[in-house]
Motif scaffolding. Structure first.
Motif, short mmCIF file in Angstrom:
data_model
loop_
_atom_site.label_atom_id
_atom_site.label_comp_id
_atom_site.label_asym_id
_atom_site.label_seq_id
_atom_site.Cartn_x
_atom_site.Cartn_y
_atom_site.Cartn_z
N VAL A 67 0.85 -1.18 0.00
CA VAL A 67 0.00 0.00 0.00
C VAL A 67 0.89 1.24 0.00
O VAL A 67 1.63 1.48 0.95
CB VAL A 67 -0.94 0.00 1.23
CG1 VAL A 67 -1.81 1.26 1.23
CG2 VAL A 67 -1.79 -1.25 1.24
N HIS A 68 0.82 1.97 -1.10
CA HIS A 68 1.62 3.19 -1.22
C HIS A 68 0.68 4.34 -1.59
O HIS A 68 -0.24 4.17 -2.37
CB HIS A 68 2.68 3.07 -2.30
CG HIS A 68 3.69 2.00 -2.02
ND1 HIS A 68 4.65 2.12 -1.05
CD2 HIS A 68 3.86 0.77 -2.56
CE1 HIS A 68 5.38 1.03 -1.02
NE2 HIS A 68 4.91 0.19 -1.93
N GLY A 69 0.93 5.47 -1.02
CA GLY A 69 0.14 6.65 -1.33
C GLY A 69 1.06 7.83 -1.57
O GLY A 69 2.27 7.67 -1.71
N ASN A 70 0.47 8.98 -1.62
CA ASN A 70 1.25 10.21 -1.79
C ASN A 70 1.31 10.93 -0.46
O ASN A 70 0.28 11.09 0.21
CB ASN A 70 0.59 11.12 -2.85
CG ASN A 70 0.58 10.47 -4.21
OD1 ASN A 70 1.56 9.87 -4.60
ND2 ASN A 70 -0.52 10.59 -4.91
N LYS A 71 2.48 11.37 -0.10
CA LYS A 71 2.66 12.12 1.14
C LYS A 71 1.99 13.47 1.01
O LYS A 71 2.18 14.19 0.03
CB LYS A 71 4.17 12.30 1.41
CG LYS A 71 4.48 12.99 2.69
CD LYS A 71 4.38 12.03 3.84
CE LYS A 71 4.91 12.72 5.10
NZ LYS A 71 4.55 12.03 6.29
N VAL A 72 1.13 13.79 1.96
CA VAL A 72 0.40 15.05 1.95
C VAL A 72 0.87 15.88 3.13
O VAL A 72 0.89 15.40 4.27
CB VAL A 72 -1.12 14.81 2.05
CG1 VAL A 72 -1.87 16.11 2.15
CG2 VAL A 72 -1.59 13.99 0.87
N THR A 73 1.26 17.12 2.88
CA THR A 73 1.67 18.03 3.94
C THR A 73 0.42 18.60 4.60
O THR A 73 -0.48 19.12 3.94
CB THR A 73 2.52 19.17 3.37
OG1 THR A 73 3.65 18.61 2.71
CG2 THR A 73 2.98 20.10 4.49
N VAL A 74 0.36 18.46 5.91
CA VAL A 74 -0.76 18.98 6.67
C VAL A 74 -0.39 20.37 7.17
O VAL A 74 0.63 20.57 7.80
CB VAL A 74 -1.10 18.05 7.87
CG1 VAL A 74 -2.24 18.63 8.68
CG2 VAL A 74 -1.41 16.66 7.38
N GLU A 75 -1.23 21.35 6.83
CA GLU A 75 -0.96 22.74 7.22
C GLU A 75 -1.74 23.10 8.46
O GLU A 75 -2.78 22.62 8.74
CB GLU A 75 -1.31 23.67 6.07
CG GLU A 75 -0.48 23.38 4.84
CD GLU A 75 -0.86 24.26 3.67
OE1 GLU A 75 -1.51 25.32 3.87
OE2 GLU A 75 -0.53 23.91 2.54
#
Length: 75
Positions: A67-75
């Motif tokens: 399971v791979h996803g895209n890293k999302v930056t949380v602001e």
């Protein structure tokens, strides 16, 4: 995966595992438990293992694909 089946007898637990989900039945003296669950990821159902101890069913099953996803930056 953990499913709480307090009061159910181990001998009555019936688990049917598929690649995208599973169905579960169990009986106790005063109730019958029956439900199906969908999984978020495809799994290797033939490699599934389950253990029932003190009313808790633990199901161990590996993911079919990593399971791979895209890293999302949380602001």
């Amino acid at each position: 995966i953990r499913v709480d089946l307090v009061g159910a007898l181990k001998e009555s637990v019936d688990l049917d595992m598929g690649e995208k989900g599973f169905c579960l039945k169990a009986e106790a003296e005063d109730f019958r438990y029956e439900n199906c669950f969908m999984l978020a990821h495809t799994v290797k159902s033939k490699e599934a293992k389950a253990k029932f101890t003190s009313g808790l069913l633990k199901i161990m099953v590996p993911f079919k694909d990593a399971v791979h996803g895209n890293k999302v930056t949380v602001e």
